[in-house]
Structure formats: C-alpha cells, structure tokens
Design a protein around this motif. Structure first.
Motif, short mmCIF file in Angstrom:
data_model
loop_
_atom_site.label_atom_id
_atom_site.label_comp_id
_atom_site.label_asym_id
_atom_site.label_seq_id
_atom_site.Cartn_x
_atom_site.Cartn_y
_atom_site.Cartn_z
N LYS A 1 -25.68 -47.04 -1.31
CA LYS A 1 -25.54 -48.41 -0.80
C LYS A 1 -24.43 -49.14 -1.54
CE LYS A 1 -28.23 -52.62 -0.01
NZ LYS A 1 -29.56 -53.25 -0.20
N ILE B 1 -26.40 -50.70 6.42
CA ILE B 1 -27.71 -51.02 5.84
C ILE B 1 -28.80 -50.97 6.92
CG2 ILE B 1 -29.10 -52.88 4.83
CD1 ILE B 1 -26.59 -53.60 3.15
N ARG B 2 -28.50 -51.51 8.10
CA ARG B 2 -29.49 -51.47 9.19
C ARG B 2 -29.75 -50.04 9.66
NH1 ARG B 2 -26.88 -56.57 11.71
NH2 ARG B 2 -25.65 -55.02 12.81
N HIS C 1 -31.91 -48.43 7.14
CA HIS C 1 -33.27 -48.96 7.26
C HIS C 1 -34.02 -48.26 8.41
CE1 HIS C 1 -36.59 -51.78 7.04
NE2 HIS C 1 -36.48 -51.96 8.34
N THR C 2 -33.36 -48.08 9.53
CA THR C 2 -33.98 -47.37 10.66
C THR C 2 -34.43 -45.98 10.23
OG1 THR C 2 -32.74 -48.59 12.34
CG2 THR C 2 -33.55 -46.41 12.97
N GLN D 1 -34.99 -44.96 7.11
CA GLN D 1 -36.07 -45.08 6.12
C GLN D 1 -37.41 -45.28 6.82
OE1 GLN D 1 -34.21 -48.26 3.78
NE2 GLN D 1 -34.39 -46.97 1.96
N GLN D 2 -37.42 -46.15 7.84
CA GLN D 2 -38.65 -46.41 8.59
C GLN D 2 -39.18 -45.13 9.25
OE1 GLN D 2 -39.25 -49.50 7.13
NE2 GLN D 2 -40.29 -49.85 9.05
N ILE E 1 -30.63 -40.70 4.63
CA ILE E 1 -30.53 -42.15 4.41
C ILE E 1 -29.23 -42.47 3.67
CG2 ILE E 1 -31.61 -44.16 3.33
CD1 ILE E 1 -34.33 -42.60 3.81
#
Length: 179
Positions: free
Chosen positions: A6, A30-31, A34-35, A37-38, A46
């Motif tokens: 990051k 970042i988004r 995040h997707t 990671q979810q 990631i």
C-alpha cells in the motif's frame, strides 16, 4: 507485506488523479485491494491489487515489483499490466483473453479492478450524464463490449460456486449499467 504494498503504491501514484472524479489515484487500488480482502484472497493477490497499475502508470517496472514483493506478486501484476504502446482495442482484447484463460487469482484481480472502474463510471454518469464518455479513448459501445466481454469470459473454466461473491455483483452491475 500488505502495508508495504500500500505504501509503495501510494508513493508511486503520488500526485496522480482519477480522470472522472479527480480523487487521488491511490483510492482506486485501495478499493480493489479491499474487495479482494473481503473475498479472503491471498496476501499476494491483495498486494497485487495495491500494485496493479504501478507498472502501467508510473516509472516503476516489473523488476521493481519482484525485488520488493517477490515473483508471485510480480506474476499477478504482470498478468494485468497493459502495454500502453498498443491501441485501445488490442489492449482490451488481451485483457479479455487473460481473464478467459487465467486462474482464479488472475480472474479475481481483473474483475475486482473492472468492478471498481465501472462503479466509478456509473457514479460519474450520475453526476455528468453522457459527458462522462468524453473522458475515455473509446466510445460507449466499445466500453459496453469490453465490460460485457469481461463478464462473460470470467466464468470460463470456473465453476460458479467457486467464484467470489463480487463476480456475481460485477455481472449484475454490467447488466444494470449497460442496458
């Protein structure tokens, strides 16, 4: 490793803005991360999400990614890095082929990226209407073909039950937006 990726991407994209929203470019990777990671993706995937546009849009090269994050992350980033010297249609046709033939991680990286891009386009269209298409090097019909082709080809070789939930959400977003 995730924080390092990051930070690396944040520094690499420093000063860059998204063309539609004018927000800091790093918000997009970042988004995407995040997707993934979810979806409980691997740490390497990631990291690749944070870094997926670094080689394409900054002076860094794949060797820099490998040196800092290893060969697995480099391979994922390479799978989704477009050759900007090629025409738009050629670049997009390659991405469609990669999503068609790629493994689940490659497919996931591309679909998470395209889903975030499409959400940004949809938000931009709500704000500026059809003027949104003036921000692209392609027409509405070409964008429609591209996003629909990714949606169709992401399922090749992938049992539906093995797909992360965001694949289904991406498909629904494409259907809703381009009808």
């Amino acid at each position: 490793m995730l924080e390092k990726a990051k930070a690396f991407a944040t520094e690499a994209h420093k000063g860059q803005k998204r063309k539609i929203s004018n927000e800091d470019y790093i918000v997009h990777p970042i988004r995407v991360a995040h997707t993934l990671q979810q979806a409980q993706s691997s740490k390497e995937l990631i990291c690749a999400a944070f870094l997926h546009d670094v080689v394409e849009d900054t002076p860094y090269e794949l060797e820099d990614i490998e040196k800092e994050f290893g060969p697995a992350v480099k391979k994922l980033v390479a799978s989704h890095t477009e050759d900007k010297t090629k025409f738009w249609l050629d670049r997009k046709a390659r991405t469609i082929e990669v999503v068609r033939t790629g493994n689940l991680e490659v497919k996931s990286l591309i679909v998470a990226d395209k889903w975030d891009n499409l959400q940004s386009i949809e938000e931009g269209q709500h704000k500026m209407g059809e003027m949104i298409w003036s921000y692209f090097n392609s027409t509405y019909d070409q964008q429609k073909w591209y996003y629909q082709s990714v949606a169709e080809n992401m399922w090749v070789g992938l049992p539906e039950k093995e797909a992360p939930e965001f694949f289904h959400t991406y498909s629904k977003t494409v259907q809703r937006f381009f009808t």
